[in-house]
Design a protein around this motif. Structure first.
Motif, PDB file in Angstrom:
ATOM      1  N   SER A 356      -5.098  -0.250  10.557  1.00 17.99           N
ATOM      2  CA  SER A 356      -4.478  -0.071   9.253  1.00 17.99           C
ATOM      3  C   SER A 356      -5.573  -0.015   8.208  1.00 17.99           C
ATOM      4  O   SER A 356      -6.687  -0.503   8.423  1.00 17.99           O
ATOM      5  N   ALA A 357      -5.256   0.570   7.061  1.00 15.13           N
ATOM      6  CA  ALA A 357      -6.181   0.583   5.928  1.00 15.13           C
ATOM      7  C   ALA A 357      -5.604  -0.291   4.832  1.00 15.13           C
ATOM      8  O   ALA A 357      -4.460  -0.097   4.404  1.00 15.13           O
ATOM      9  N   ALA A 358      -6.379  -1.269   4.389  1.00 14.56           N
ATOM     10  CA  ALA A 358      -6.002  -2.107   3.257  1.00 14.56           C
ATOM     11  C   ALA A 358      -6.707  -1.560   2.024  1.00 14.56           C
ATOM     12  O   ALA A 358      -7.937  -1.455   2.005  1.00 14.56           O
ATOM     13  N   VAL A 359      -5.936  -1.181   1.009  1.00 18.93           N
ATOM     14  CA  VAL A 359      -6.478  -0.539  -0.189  1.00 18.93           C
ATOM     15  C   VAL A 359      -6.315  -1.486  -1.368  1.00 18.93           C
ATOM     16  O   VAL A 359      -5.239  -2.048  -1.576  1.00 18.93           O
ATOM     17  N   ALA A 360      -7.382  -1.672  -2.152  1.00 24.14           N
ATOM     18  CA  ALA A 360      -7.330  -2.474  -3.375  1.00 24.14           C
ATOM     19  C   ALA A 360      -7.601  -1.558  -4.565  1.00 24.14           C
ATOM     20  O   ALA A 360      -8.560  -0.781  -4.552  1.00 24.14           O
ATOM     21  N   TYR A 361      -6.751  -1.652  -5.580  1.00 23.17           N
ATOM     22  CA  TYR A 361      -6.890  -0.833  -6.782  1.00 23.17           C
ATOM     23  C   TYR A 361      -7.387  -1.689  -7.937  1.00 23.17           C
ATOM     24  O   TYR A 361      -6.956  -2.834  -8.101  1.00 23.17           O
ATOM     25  N   LYS A 362      -8.287  -1.108  -8.756  1.00 25.44           N
ATOM     26  CA  LYS A 362      -8.777  -1.820  -9.939  1.00 25.44           C
ATOM     27  C   LYS A 362      -7.678  -1.944 -10.964  1.00 25.44           C
ATOM     28  O   LYS A 362      -6.794  -1.107 -11.060  1.00 25.44           O
TER      29      LYS A 362
END
Length: 362
Positions: A356-362
């Motif tokens: 899976s890809a864990a994405v964090a947004y600013k």
């Protein structure tokens, strides 16, 4: 007289009607099956059989021919090579035509696609990496669980991964697993399908640049560049894998779109600015404090039960990085760390298999 009897069904043990009993027997023996498989990839068996077909026009090779070409034992009465090939045939890696000494072995369609080094879908580098690095280290799992570190005996068999990436493995005297290019090839084999999925699933339309830190051979950047021609991509890793990355990018015909740069992950400078920064292949290398530090410079299921391979990878990180207290992590853990270091929101993207890809947004 009691002896070993081959069962008609394709199961390692069928001596009990209890599914649990059979499962435990299989678990006790599966390491041998895996070792037979990874050795076949390391020795180049599937490439050999493909060459015999395409370059010599042969329908297959006998066990004696395989033994001769791979430098294995061929003495009269020795059945080891035949038994090994039959194990691989029972796993559907090989096809066997005929029987006895006249039997001919050839690749299955799946082995031809994924295990022959000439194939664009080759993933055998990961099997070789597991054979040369992970298997020897697993011998010392008990010691690692008791002490948190690998014993000296393990390091006499396998180069410390930090030496491998520092380009110093050759000076360590380790017996194997110290070639950074081979390590990069192994990472390519196990990650490429997930990277292709990420390249198509993530909404790249809003962005123009990608920096992948811990990019190894540059596979993620190449996958994104191929699927998203508007993206300018840069893969960053340690100098030891620079040449492997340049070679891979050139092989993909993407040198104009993908740059290769060296990086020191923990120096005092900030990472270069990109619209999207990825570092999935290095976060699991480190303990919690270094994970947060890397996130500032810019997955396992939350119940810790469903993702067997993610949990096993977490143990692999303990063996590789020992004193770092390295581990893989769940999406909930990632979300917590992202909030702590200043990101506003997160997203989970399911990719292929356990990835899976864990994405964090600013």
């Amino acid at each position: 007289m009691l002896g070993s009897m081959q069962q008609p069904e394709n199961s390692y043990i069928a001596s009990s009607n209890s599914p649990a009993y059979q499962r435990y027997q299989e678990l006790a023996r599966v390491a041998g099956i895996s070792r037979a498989f990874t050795l076949s990839v390391k020795l180049g068996l599937y490439t050999l059989l493909r060459d015999a077909k395409e370059k010599e026009g042969l329908p297959g090779l006998s066990s004696q021919q395989v033994a001769q070409r791979l430098g294995l034992q061929r003495s009269a009465g020795f059945r080891g090579v035949t038994d090994w090939l039959d194990v691989l045939a029972s796993l559907h890696n090989l096809r066997r035509g005929g029987s006895g000494a006249d039997a001919l072995y050839s690749n299955s369609a799946d082995a031809e696609q994924y295990l022959s080094s000439q194939s664009p879908d080759y993933m055998g580098g990961h099997a070789v990496l597991y054979h040369d690095r992970t298997f020897p280290q697993l011998l010392f799992m008990e010691h690692s669980l008791k002490t948190g570190v690998q014993p000296a005996a393990a390091r006499s068999l396998v180069a410390p991964v930090t030496d491998t990436f520092a380009g110093a493995a050759g000076a360590s005297g380790a017996a194997g697993g110290g070639d950074p290019a081979a390590f990069a090839l192994g990472m390519t084999g196990c990650n490429k399908p997930a990277f292709k999925s990420l390249a198509s699933q993530f909404d790249w339309g809003r962005y123009r640049s990608l920096g992948d830190f811990g990019g190894s051979a540059g596979v993620l950047c190449c996958c994104v560049a191929a699927a998203q021609p508007h993206m300018a991509c840069t893969t960053h890793d340690l100098p030891a894998v620079h040449d492997a990355a340049v070679q891979y990018v050139q092989q993909q015909g993407l040198a104009d779109q993908v740059k290769v740069l060296d990086v020191d992950f923990f120096d005092d400078s900030s990472f270069p600015s990109y619209d999207v920064i990825t570092m999935g292949m290095i976060l699991h290398d480190w303990g919690l404090e270094k994970k947060k530090l890397l996130m500032k410079k810019v997955l396992i299921d939350d119940a810790r039960q469903a993702n067997l391979w993610g949990l096993m990878m977490s143990l692999d990180m303990l063996l590789e990085f020992e004193g770092e207290n390295s581990f893989d992590y769940s999406f909930n853990e990632f979300t917590t760390w992202a909030a702590e270091v200043g990101f506003s929101s997160t997203q989970l993207i399911r990719l292929t298999g356990p990835n899976s890809a864990a994405v964090a947004y600013k």
